[in-house]
Every structure is written in structure tokens, then in C-alpha cells.
Scaffold this active site. Structure first.
Site, mmCIF file in Angstrom:
data_model
loop_
_atom_site.group_PDB
_atom_site.id
_atom_site.type_symbol
_atom_site.label_atom_id
_atom_site.label_comp_id
_atom_site.label_asym_id
_atom_site.label_seq_id
_atom_site.Cartn_x
_atom_site.Cartn_y
_atom_site.Cartn_z
ATOM 1 N N HIS A 121 -11.367 1.989 -17.029
ATOM 2 C CA HIS A 121 -10.794 2.162 -18.365
ATOM 3 C C HIS A 121 -10.789 0.883 -19.199
ATOM 4 O O HIS A 121 -10.074 0.790 -20.193
ATOM 5 C CB HIS A 121 -9.377 2.740 -18.255
ATOM 6 C CG HIS A 121 -9.349 4.103 -17.632
ATOM 7 N ND1 HIS A 121 -8.273 4.587 -16.913
ATOM 8 C CD2 HIS A 121 -10.279 5.085 -17.608
ATOM 9 C CE1 HIS A 121 -8.550 5.811 -16.481
ATOM 10 N NE2 HIS A 121 -9.757 6.127 -16.892
ATOM 11 N N ILE A 229 3.086 0.581 -2.710
ATOM 12 C CA ILE A 229 1.836 0.076 -2.151
ATOM 13 C C ILE A 229 1.884 -1.417 -1.818
ATOM 14 O O ILE A 229 1.312 -1.848 -0.817
ATOM 15 C CB ILE A 229 0.655 0.383 -3.090
ATOM 16 C CG1 ILE A 229 -0.664 0.010 -2.405
ATOM 17 C CG2 ILE A 229 0.812 -0.291 -4.437
ATOM 18 C CD1 ILE A 229 -1.879 0.579 -3.084
#
Length: 236
Positions: A121, A229
Site C-alpha cells: 500500500h 505479535i
């Protein structure tokens, strides 16, 4: 150590061709807000929905409002890489991780030392004049008022992919190649809800898929870890 993290560590140590596919959850622990969680940008109230503001049509028709939102919500100059970014860079330096494929636009993977980063992106760190093509850093947009202008008078546009805009074909081609050659795919910090980026996962033909995300995603991964994470990767 959590048995799931122990299993992840074994998978990583036993693989020489790992690809990481990540989303907003990788950067939330660096203080960058995500979009789709309960308290993410899409659940906050603005004059226009974020999906509308971050569209090509809105950018063309309401540039001042676009840049007001963009500066306040998408630019995070103080953000620093967290343990997840650093671990991925370490795995690449060891020759195990071959590529990071990211939906994020913050440049934190590179800041942590990762070299092969495919930005699906785009990036807030790159900006260019739509008239003459001159390059500008993030600060040129961050510290401007209204619509940022080039010295030639053209509009300085962030090199990010807006809604209604297509992904870069060269980046997509590289992503497909890395995914199709990988032995282990680690998916982290993403709900796999944004297409066409999320559809890239189907090109993986390797042995194991690991998903590290606070909420479950579709499919049937070989290992699912529902924890932050950075906390997980710091332990492998």
C-alpha cells in the site's frame, strides 16, 4: 514458554525460506493506530467515514479535508520499531526470512533493518509532486498547511495506495514469487480483510502457515497464536 510459541520456534528454526505477511497489528505496539479493531480508526467518528476520506475520489474533490485527516491520523513520526520488526530483521540477516510483505505504510520494517520489504500500500515516507515528479519526505506534508505544494505549484501527493487505486503491479509480482517459493508463511497482525492484498496468501504452496493475531482469521492455519505479535516474536 507457551507450547504454541515453542512450536513456532521449531518451525522457524527448521525453515530456510520464510515469508512474513503483515498488517496493522504489527505496528500497533509502536503506537500506530489500526483501522479495523474495536477502537480502530474505522470505529471513530469523523465528518466522513475513513474509507471515504482515504479514497481517490475524495482526495481529488476534497483535498484539504483529506490532508487534515491524513496528517492527524496516518502520520506518526515519533513511532519506533518494536520487537516484531526487530525480530523479522534479525531473521532476514540470518538468511532465514526472504521477504516481508506488508500492508502497512509506516516504514518501520526498514527502520528496524529489514532489506526486502514489499509495501503493498505504499509508504508515508515517500511523497511526490503530481506535476513535476519531485520527491519530498514525510516532513514536507507533516509540516505544511492545507494542501502541500511543490516549488512548481503542483500538489504533493503521498505515495500511498488510496481506495479506488490499483496496487503496484511490480510489487504484486514480487509478492507472488516470494510466496510461491516459501516453505513457511507467517501471517501477523492482520485480519486478512483487505483485498486484493489478502488474496495473495493463496499463492503460498509451502509446508506450514502460522497466524499470529489477536482475533481469528479465515482458513485453517497449521498454528494459530492469539497474542500480540511483538510479544510472540520476541520469544523465538
Amino acid at each position: 514458554m507457551d507450547e504454541r510459541i515453542r512450536k513456532l520456534k521449531e518451525l522457524v528454526e527448521g525453515s530456510g525460506n520464510i515469508v512474513f505477511f503483515g498488517g496493522a497489528g504489527v505496528s500497533t505496539e509502536s503506537g500506530i493506530p489500526d483501522f479495523r479493531s474495536v477502537d480502530g480508526l474505522y470505529h471513530q467518528q469523523y465528518r466522513y467515514p475513513p474509507e471515504t476520506i482515504l479514497s481517490h475520489t475524495f482526495y481529488e474533490q476534497n483535498p484539504e479535508e483529506f490532508f487534515r485527516f491524513y496528517r492527524s491520523k496516518l502520520l506518526c513520526p515519533e513511532a519506533k520499531p518494536n520487537a516484531a520488526h526487530r525480530k523479522l530483521a534479525e531473521l532476514e540477516a540470518r538468511g532465514k526470512l526472504k521477504a516481508v510483505i506488508t500492508q502497512n505504510i509506516d516504514g518501520l520494517h526498514q527502520a528496524a533493518g529489514s532489506k526486502t520489504v514489499l509495501e503493498l500500500h505504499g509508504s508515508t515516507l515517500r511523497n511526490y509532486c503530481e506535476r513535476c515528479g519531485k520527491f519530498y519526505p514525510m516532513e514536507a506534508v507533516l509540516h505544511s498547511g492545507g494542501i502541500p505544494r511543490c516549488t512548481c505549484g503542483g500538489t504533493i501527493k503521498p505515495d500511498v495506495v488510496l481506495y479506488e487505486e490499483g496496487l503496484d503491479s511490480a510489487v504484486l509480482k514480487d509478492a507472488v514469487r516470494f510466496l510461491s517459493e516459501a516453505e513457511l508463511l507467517i501471517i501477523g497482525g492482520t485480519s486478512l480483510a483487505v483485498y486484493p492484498a489478502a488474496g495473495l496468501v493463496q499463492y503460498f504452496r509451502g509446508r506450514s502457515i502460522v497466524v499470529i493475531n489477536k482475533t481469528a482469521v479465515g482458513g485453517n492455519p497449521d498454528l494459530f497464536i492469539d497474542r500480540p505479535i511483538a510479544e510472540v516474536l520476541a520469544q523465538i
